[in-house]
Write an enzyme that holds these catalytic residues in place. Structure first.
Site, PDB file in Angstrom:
ATOM      1  CG  HIS A 172      42.732  35.636  47.541  1.00 10.33           C
ATOM      2  ND1 HIS A 172      43.364  35.855  46.336  1.00 10.33           N
ATOM      3  CD2 HIS A 172      43.101  34.402  47.945  1.00 10.33           C
ATOM      4  CE1 HIS A 172      44.086  34.786  46.029  1.00 10.33           C
ATOM      5  NE2 HIS A 172      43.945  33.894  46.986  1.00 10.33           N
ATOM      6  CB  VAL A 194      51.211  38.409  46.088  1.00  7.56           C
ATOM      7  CG1 VAL A 194      50.036  37.809  45.333  1.00  7.56           C
ATOM      8  CG2 VAL A 194      52.100  39.184  45.132  1.00  7.56           C
TER       9      VAL A 194
HETATM   10  C1  GRF Z   1      36.662  37.331  42.499  1.00 12.15           C
HETATM   11  O1  GRF Z   1      36.672  35.941  42.489  1.00 12.15           O
HETATM   12  C2  GRF Z   1      37.642  37.849  43.511  1.00 12.15           C
HETATM   13  O2  GRF Z   1      37.772  37.015  44.609  1.00 12.15           O
HETATM   14  C3  GRF Z   1      38.918  37.872  42.732  1.00 12.15           C
HETATM   15  O3  GRF Z   1      38.536  38.280  41.436  1.00 12.15           O
HETATM   16  C4  GRF Z   1      37.198  37.902  41.200  1.00 12.15           C
HETATM   17  C5  GRF Z   1      36.454  39.117  40.770  1.00 12.15           C
HETATM   18  O4  GRF Z   1      35.161  38.826  40.314  1.00 12.15           O
HETATM   19  N1  GRF Z   1      39.883  38.743  43.358  1.00 12.15           N
HETATM   20  P1  GRF Z   1      34.228  40.033  39.845  1.00 12.15           P
HETATM   21  O5  GRF Z   1      34.965  40.805  38.757  1.00 12.15           O
HETATM   22  O6  GRF Z   1      33.922  40.889  41.031  1.00 12.15           O
HETATM   23  O7  GRF Z   1      32.998  39.372  39.298  1.00 12.15           O
END
Ligand code: GRF
Length: 205
Positions: free
Chosen positions: A107, A142
């Site tokens: 996250h 969440v």
């Molecule tokens: C990341 O910023 C992650 O923290 C969030 O969604 C984004 C996913 O990026 N949960 P990616 O698809 O791995 O490039």
């Protein structure tokens, strides 16, 4: 340890897992599932020869039915650990209980600040000076599960209101912490604190 990755979008975190932990230390990415048929993450899985599952929203009567189908498919692929890497749907109780204690998420905020969607934008709106990344276990809330690893970033003043700039600063932190968490879990270096239900004991060696 067989890893199943759920991703809805770009899949840069999936790519890092494929490039770093996949095939080392007994870790194999055995499945990639998405709720978005056009997700770039699925192309990345195909390029790496990893089985893909597509579980589009409109193919199921409700979210629980879809989550049961995803859980069943991951089970067939022998998945031990589920990694949410940009998975944009909230998992329902049937999925969480199928993989209880075996789901992690990355996250883009220092939880418990700014859970849910648009975490970076939430931080900018609040006016924070420090941003960060959390890798945590997933429970039924969440972004409420126990924290495994966190990393902070202090953007320069001119980047503090620029979501794209902050995202660019956070991405390398995600790409470092998520594989590290997977490696640590595979090595048995992550365990619940018997004295505290929220705490996770992590032995980073
Ligand atoms: C990341 O910023 C992650 O923290 C969030 O969604 C984004 C996913 O990026 N949960 P990616 O698809 O791995 O490039």
């Amino acid at each position: 340890m067989n890893v199943g990755v759920l991703a809805s979008g770009e899949g840069s975190n999936l790519q890092v897992l494929l490039d770093t932990v996949h095939g080392s230390g007994g870790i194999v990415v055995t499945a990639v599932a998405s709720d978005q048929p056009g997700a770039r993450a699925l192309e990345r899985a195909a390029a790496a020869g990893v089985p893909r599952g597509v579980f589009a929203r409109d193919a199921y009567p409700d979210r629980e039915a879809r989550d049961r189908a995803i859980a069943a498919w991951l089970g067939e692929q022998g998945v031990d650990l589920v990694v949410l890497a940009g998975y944009m749907a909230i998992l329902t109780p049937p999925f969480i209980s199928a993989f209880a204690g075996r789901i992690i998420n990355v996250h883009p905020a220092l939880l418990p600040a700014f859970p849910g969607i648009r975490a970076i934008e939430q931080g900018i709106a609040y006016g924070v000076k420090v941003f960060g990344v959390t890798v945590h276990f997933v429970d039924e809330g969440v972004d409420t599960g126990p924290v495994i690893l966190q990393g902070a970033v202090e953007p320069p003043p001119d980047a503090l209101t620029d979501a794209a700039a902050v995202r660019a600063l956070l991405q390398p932190v995600e790409h470092r912490l998520l594989p590290e968490a997977v490696r640590l879990i595979a090595a048995g270096a992550v365990r619940p604190d018997p004295d505290h239900p929220r705490r996770v004991l992590v032995d980073r060696g």
